[in-house]
Design an enzyme around this catalytic site. Structure first.
Site, mmCIF file in Angstrom:
data_model
loop_
_atom_site.group_PDB
_atom_site.id
_atom_site.type_symbol
_atom_site.label_atom_id
_atom_site.label_comp_id
_atom_site.label_asym_id
_atom_site.label_seq_id
_atom_site.Cartn_x
_atom_site.Cartn_y
_atom_site.Cartn_z
ATOM 1 N N GLU A 1 58.197 -2.098 22.618
ATOM 2 C CA GLU A 1 57.440 -1.748 23.613
ATOM 3 C C GLU A 1 56.006 -1.098 23.334
ATOM 4 O O GLU A 1 55.177 -1.000 24.207
ATOM 5 C CB GLU A 1 58.051 -0.934 24.545
ATOM 6 N N ASN A 2 55.847 -0.864 21.993
ATOM 7 C CA ASN A 2 54.658 -0.080 21.399
ATOM 8 C C ASN A 2 54.131 -1.151 20.528
ATOM 9 O O ASN A 2 53.448 -0.459 19.739
ATOM 10 C CB ASN A 2 54.946 1.266 20.639
ATOM 11 N N HIS B 1 56.906 1.267 28.588
ATOM 12 C CA HIS B 1 55.686 0.336 28.466
ATOM 13 C C HIS B 1 55.768 -0.736 28.930
ATOM 14 O O HIS B 1 55.020 -1.487 28.501
ATOM 15 C CB HIS B 1 55.012 0.663 27.275
ATOM 16 N N HIS C 1 66.917 4.638 26.723
ATOM 17 C CA HIS C 1 65.371 5.155 26.409
ATOM 18 C C HIS C 1 64.805 6.092 27.346
ATOM 19 O O HIS C 1 64.698 6.050 28.629
ATOM 20 C CB HIS C 1 64.470 3.689 26.757
ATOM 21 N N HIS D 1 62.673 5.984 22.079
ATOM 22 C CA HIS D 1 61.525 6.657 22.961
ATOM 23 C C HIS D 1 60.975 7.686 22.261
ATOM 24 O O HIS D 1 59.579 7.859 22.573
ATOM 25 C CB HIS D 1 61.853 7.001 24.362
ATOM 26 N N HIS E 1 60.795 8.567 19.119
ATOM 27 C CA HIS E 1 60.204 8.131 17.990
ATOM 28 C C HIS E 1 60.235 9.073 16.489
ATOM 29 O O HIS E 1 59.952 8.737 15.575
ATOM 30 C CB HIS E 1 58.487 8.324 18.002
#
Length: 297
Positions: A41-42, A70, A162, A187, A189
């Protein structure tokens, strides 16, 4: 026999994608996974995923991809979400949201075993509600609904939680303990040091007198996989930009960082008969920015 699944944490920006491209051959050689799954998602400049990047990640050897809060930052991903069964959004988004809430993957066993197919692997993503801005349905209620609707009960189930709050992730791990092969947090990180196989727990009971559902043990758990991205950063963003905002309260664009890219996640072994995890190992592979694909030479 066992199935080995590698799950990688949030792929962040160009640095994360390049690190993955460089490290994937070594990762496959070292862990010999039957499946590789990643949160993507990133991947698009730190927020969202595009169809082109989805194709590039699949070409690198990612068998299935998940998206978190995201999910819709890049509107062009909508069609891919609807059409590609190996890309999912969170199951506890509203039913009318684009995309599907779980995917079915079929791992290939080792060549030595004749390339036979193992049990199906179902991957489900849930969004947390504590400290999260995206409105979603109750994750504990939704996971019950999804588990009851899966086409096959004789399958390996992996749940990605997440979420922002560690308590919510830990709670989901214990809630599903003994009922799924793994509960893996994403989520935030930052890789956590609590990778383990949850043990069987006594039936303490739940409010209202009903028994605890998850109690049999055998579920692999980690609170956060970390990210596949630049670790000389603040959660993947440039240190100077984030510090400027935090120390002055003035706006600063949170550009994606580049330094110290790494590939992080876990490797999980799941028994094909019991469908429960037997081992979990953290993955933390540094990339070399002096070599391709970081350099053109």
């Amino acid at each position: 026999m066992s199935i080995r699944i590698v799950m990688l944490g949030d792929i962040v920006g160009t640095a994360g994608r390049l690190a993955l491209a460089q490290c994937m051959p070594a990762l496959r050689e070292r862990y010999q996974p039957n499946l590789v799954i990643a949160n993507a998602e990133n991947a698009a400049n730190g927020s969202g995923l595009t169809p082109a990047l989805h194709s590039k990640l699949a070409a690198m050897g990612i068998d299935g991809m998940t998206l978190g809060d995201h999910v819709y930052k890049k509107k062009e991903i909508m069609r891919t979400l609807e059409e590609d069964p190996t890309l999912i959004r969170a199951a506890n988004l509203p039913a009318s949201a684009a995309g599907r809430g779980w995917m079915r993957l079929t791992p290939t066993t080792s060549v030595a075993a004749g390339g036979e197919r193992g049990p199906s692997v179902y991957v489900i993503t849930l969004l947390g509600r504590v400290f999260m801005n995206l409105p979603v349905n109750h994750p504990f209620e939704v996971i019950e609904q999804v588990l009851s609707q899966l086409p096959s009960r004789e399958s390996i189930v992996l749940v990605e939680m997440h979420a922002e709050a560690t308590s919510e992730k830990v709670a989901m791990g214990w809630y599903l303990n003994g009922r799924v092969a793994a509960v893996l947090g994403t989520h935030t990180h930052i890789p956590t040091a609590d990778a383990r196989i949850l043990p069987a727990e006594p039936q303490h009971g739940r409010p209202g007198g009903s028994p605890t559902l998850g109690a049999a043990g055998g579920t692999a758990y980690i609170t956060d996989l970390g990210m596949t991205g630049p670790y000389d950063s603040i959660l993947g963003r440039r240190i100077d930009r984030v510090l400027h905002h935090m120390t002055t309260s003035m706006h600063a664009p949170y550009d994606v960082a580049e330094g110290n890219p790494r590939v992080c996640g876990v490797s999980i072994d799941v028994n094909e008969t019991s469908l429960r995890a037997t081992a979990i190992e953290r993955i933390d592979m540094p990339a070399d920015v002096t070599k391709p694909p970081f350099t053109s030479g």
